[in-house]
Design a protein around this motif. Structure first.
Motif, PDB file in Angstrom:
ATOM      1  N   SER A 116      18.711 -11.418  84.316  1.00  0.00           N
ATOM      2  CA  SER A 116      19.275 -10.079  84.448  1.00  0.00           C
ATOM      3  C   SER A 116      20.789 -10.127  84.380  1.00  0.00           C
ATOM      4  N   ILE A 117      21.382 -11.166  84.977  1.00  0.00           N
ATOM      5  CA  ILE A 117      22.836 -11.313  84.901  1.00  0.00           C
ATOM      6  C   ILE A 117      23.238 -11.681  83.489  1.00  0.00           C
ATOM      7  N   PHE A 118      22.421 -12.549  82.835  1.00  0.00           N
ATOM      8  CA  PHE A 118      22.733 -12.928  81.462  1.00  0.00           C
ATOM      9  C   PHE A 118      22.721 -11.724  80.533  1.00  0.00           C
ATOM     10  N   GLU A 119      21.747 -10.838  80.724  1.00  0.00           N
ATOM     11  CA  GLU A 119      21.688  -9.657  79.869  1.00  0.00           C
ATOM     12  C   GLU A 119      22.957  -8.828  80.007  1.00  0.00           C
ATOM     13  N   ARG A 120      23.477  -8.763  81.231  1.00  0.00           N
ATOM     14  CA  ARG A 120      24.714  -8.011  81.467  1.00  0.00           C
ATOM     15  C   ARG A 120      25.904  -8.729  80.855  1.00  0.00           C
ATOM     16  N   LEU A 121      25.862 -10.111  80.872  1.00  0.00           N
ATOM     17  CA  LEU A 121      26.949 -10.870  80.260  1.00  0.00           C
ATOM     18  C   LEU A 121      26.940 -10.709  78.749  1.00  0.00           C
ATOM     19  N   LEU A 122      25.733 -10.717  78.167  1.00  0.00           N
ATOM     20  CA  LEU A 122      25.621 -10.619  76.722  1.00  0.00           C
ATOM     21  C   LEU A 122      25.901  -9.209  76.219  1.00  0.00           C
ATOM     22  N   ASP A 123      25.553  -8.209  77.015  1.00  0.00           N
ATOM     23  CA  ASP A 123      25.724  -6.824  76.590  1.00  0.00           C
ATOM     24  C   ASP A 123      26.253  -5.997  77.762  1.00  0.00           C
ATOM     25  N   PRO A 124      27.525  -6.225  78.158  1.00  0.00           N
ATOM     26  CA  PRO A 124      28.060  -5.515  79.327  1.00  0.00           C
ATOM     27  C   PRO A 124      28.191  -4.021  79.047  1.00  0.00           C
ATOM     28  N   PRO A 125      28.116  -3.211  80.095  1.00  0.00           N
ATOM     29  CA  PRO A 125      28.288  -1.763  79.909  1.00  0.00           C
ATOM     30  C   PRO A 125      29.633  -1.449  79.267  1.00  0.00           C
ATOM     31  N   LYS A 126      29.638  -0.481  78.359  1.00  0.00           N
ATOM     32  CA  LYS A 126      30.884  -0.117  77.704  1.00  0.00           C
ATOM     33  C   LYS A 126      31.863   0.492  78.717  1.00  0.00           C
ATOM     34  N   ASP A 127      33.093   0.047  78.630  1.00  0.00           N
ATOM     35  CA  ASP A 127      34.160   0.540  79.507  1.00  0.00           C
ATOM     36  C   ASP A 127      33.819   0.360  80.994  1.00  0.00           C
ATOM     37  N   ALA A 128      33.032  -0.649  81.308  1.00  0.00           N
ATOM     38  CA  ALA A 128      32.691  -0.907  82.712  1.00  0.00           C
ATOM     39  C   ALA A 128      33.938  -1.366  83.449  1.00  0.00           C
ATOM     40  N   PRO A 129      34.135  -0.909  84.684  1.00  0.00           N
ATOM     41  CA  PRO A 129      35.313  -1.318  85.459  1.00  0.00           C
ATOM     42  C   PRO A 129      35.122  -2.727  86.012  1.00  0.00           C
ATOM     43  N   PRO A 130      36.219  -3.393  86.383  1.00  0.00           N
ATOM     44  CA  PRO A 130      36.085  -4.702  87.038  1.00  0.00           C
ATOM     45  C   PRO A 130      35.598  -4.524  88.476  1.00  0.00           C
ATOM     46  N   GLN A 131      35.282  -5.626  89.117  1.00  0.00           N
ATOM     47  CA  GLN A 131      34.858  -5.595  90.508  1.00  0.00           C
ATOM     48  C   GLN A 131      35.969  -4.992  91.350  1.00  0.00           C
ATOM     49  N   SER A 132      35.627  -4.003  92.158  1.00  0.00           N
ATOM     50  CA  SER A 132      36.653  -3.255  92.887  1.00  0.00           C
ATOM     51  C   SER A 132      37.092  -3.941  94.174  1.00  0.00           C
ATOM     52  N   GLU A 133      36.211  -4.694  94.803  1.00  0.00           N
ATOM     53  CA  GLU A 133      36.536  -5.291  96.091  1.00  0.00           C
ATOM     54  C   GLU A 133      35.965  -6.709  96.160  1.00  0.00           C
ATOM     55  N   LEU A 134      36.812  -7.670  96.558  1.00  0.00           N
ATOM     56  CA  LEU A 134      36.352  -9.043  96.697  1.00  0.00           C
ATOM     57  C   LEU A 134      35.476  -9.178  97.938  1.00  0.00           C
ATOM     58  N   LEU A 135      34.434  -9.994  97.804  1.00  0.00           N
ATOM     59  CA  LEU A 135      33.528 -10.256  98.910  1.00  0.00           C
ATOM     60  C   LEU A 135      33.872 -11.600  99.544  1.00  0.00           C
ATOM     61  N   THR A 136      33.439 -11.802 100.770  1.00  0.00           N
ATOM     62  CA  THR A 136      33.554 -13.099 101.430  1.00  0.00           C
ATOM     63  C   THR A 136      32.156 -13.682 101.554  1.00  0.00           C
TER      64      THR A 136
END
Length: 473
Positions: free
Chosen positions: A94-114
């Motif tokens: 599921s992550i690979f599918e997102r890497l291969l075909d990411p959403p158009k104009d998708a924003p970056p991660q908004s908040e870093l996690l610990t």
């Protein structure tokens, strides 16, 4: 959790039912899904033999629905390498599918996690003792595991662990691009047999601003047989610039010690990159002159040269290949694990020809991934014995350097893409046969060769000292 029972039934029906199944178990201590609680049980993924499904066989998921509408994972980039890489990428498809075909104009991660090291911890189990097909896939001529194939698996597993740490489990954001930057050290502590099951345990142990260190331990018969440390760097998949990664919070005393050791290695790498470690001093100049003195005798008076020594240039081997589409990873570049496997095999051959008998792998001293390698590139591997260590007669060491060049004949250019440093010793039977076996000393013929030898000697000594300090601490 994907089920492959129907695939197995199709295989059994279409092929002889006596064909044994190859299986590798994967245990993810923390699943990818944010919907699962921290206390969820470990996940296990069984991987069967790499015999392809016959044409027309019907694949179905756990619900009985046909999965033929989804692109078969075997057709995704880089899926041919081994049962381990196939299983790892299926587990995070599921992550690979997102890497291969990411959403158009998708924003970056908004908040870093610990995250904690346990959240990325992954276990791989090779069922060598009960699985004939798997055993044959990994067996070398001496009934031990093929180190080059294991290196390929380690790179894939380290990549999976990095993805797990960096994932924000938000399908609306664009994923990070994680690239293998280097391998700090891979040490073989004991032979790895294919007659007993093998377990690999790995997790993220250190995080910088945009870099990650992953440590992997191979365990066989309750003993650690091999340890490896991989460094990954994160890039924004849209801009290509360095990207911040999730923080890490070590919990146990062991995790804190591993974090401190990785922090020290990170500072060491920065010093090396700045050139502060290798500045030539008077002592270094004297060492270069001493190395070149013997080399000049070989060049100017070969009949009087030491018969127990050999010029560095006379230990060289070389091979080349055109990089094929089947060797690429999910990002379209040539899979780093494949490059490590090819480099290891050339280094092994170099040590074999040099020693005159089958060498025994000792460690990977360092690997630099300087430039990406693309499909269609003409890749040349050149190797040489850089130097030998003969102080310990019970364990003489052969240090082999392998350099990968991307060569473009059309424009008459050649660039270094990767450098690899492997160390081998000789098998016990070399000393037991009573023929007076002794490794030759390697000497440089040029100042550039002398500098490379001294830099590697000093770098290796510092890394070994740092490793001893971490173990004692």
């Amino acid at each position: 959790m994907w089920k492959i029972q129907s695939k197995v039934q199709a295989l059994i029906k279409s092929w002889n039912s006596s064909i044994p199944k190859s299986s590798i178990n994967f245990q993810f201590h923390r699943p990818f899904s944010s919907m699962d609680s921290i206390s969820s049980p470990s996940r296990t993924i069984s991987v069967f033999s790499t015999i392809p499904l016959p044409p027309g066989s019907d694949a179905a998921d756990a619900s009985g629905n046909s999965t033929l509408s989804r692109k078969p994972i075997s057709l995704w980039p880089g899926m041919h390498h081994s049962p381990v890489t196939t299983a790892l990428w299926e587990a995070r498809s599921s992550i690979f599918e997102r890497l291969l075909d990411p959403p158009k104009d998708a924003p970056p991660q908004s908040e870093l996690l610990t995250k904690t090291p346990s959240q990325s911890r992954t276990i791989v189990i090779y069922n060598f003792s009960s699985d004939f097909i798997l055993r044959e896939q990994y067996r070398d001529p001496w009934n031990e595991a093929r180190i080059g194939k294991l290196l390929e698996d380690l790179d894939a597993l380290a990549g999976t662990i990095s993805v797990r740490h960096c994932s924000d489990v938000d399908s609306t954001t664009r994923p990070l691009l994680l690239v293998t930057a280097s391998v700090d050290r891979i040490v073989l502590k004991k032979p790895i047999s294919v007659d007993a099951d093998l377990k690999v345990v790995g997790s993220v142990i250190w995080v910088g601003k945009s870099s990650i260190e992953v440590q992997l331990d191979m365990i066989q018969s309750t003993e650690v047989a091999l340890t490896a440390n991989f460094i990954f760097v994160a890039r924004d998949s849209k801009t290509g610039k360095a990207a911040l990664v999730n923080r890490i919070l070590p919990e146990t005393e062991k995790e804190k010690l591993l974090f401190e050791g990785a922090e020290a290695r990170s500072k060491l790498r920065k010093r090396k990159n700045r050139g502060g470690m290798w500045g030539l001093e008077n002592g270094d100049i004297k060492r270069i002159d001493a190395l070149l003195a013997e080399g000049r005798i070989f060049c100017d008076m070969p009949a009087l040269a030491d018969r127990d020594s050999i010029l560095l240039r006379d230990t060289r081997l070389e091979n080349s290949l055109i990089c094929q589409p089947q060797q690429r990873n999910i990002h379209g570049r040539i899979f780093g694990g494949f490059l490590m496997q090819r480099a290891f095999e050339l280094a092994f051959s170099t040590a074999y020809v040099f020693a005159g008998m089958v060498p025994y792998f000792f460690e990977v001293d360092h690997v630099d991934f300087l430039k990406p390698v693309d499909v269609g590139d003409f890749l040349r591997f050149t190797s040489c014995v850089l130097y030998t260590e003969l102080d310990n007669p019970d364990q003489p060491l052969i240090n082999v350097e392998v350099v990968a060049h991307v060569t473009r004949p059309e424009i008459r250019s050649s660039e270094v893409s990767n450098t690899f440093y492997f160390t081998f010793t000789v098998r016990p039977e070399a000393k037991a046969n009573g023929n007076g076996f002794r490794l030759r000393n390697v000497v440089p013929a040029t100042e550039e060769e002398a500098r490379r030898i001294i830099e590697r000697m000093d770098s290796e000594k510092m890394l070994r000292d740092l490793s001893k300090q971490s173990e004692s601490g």
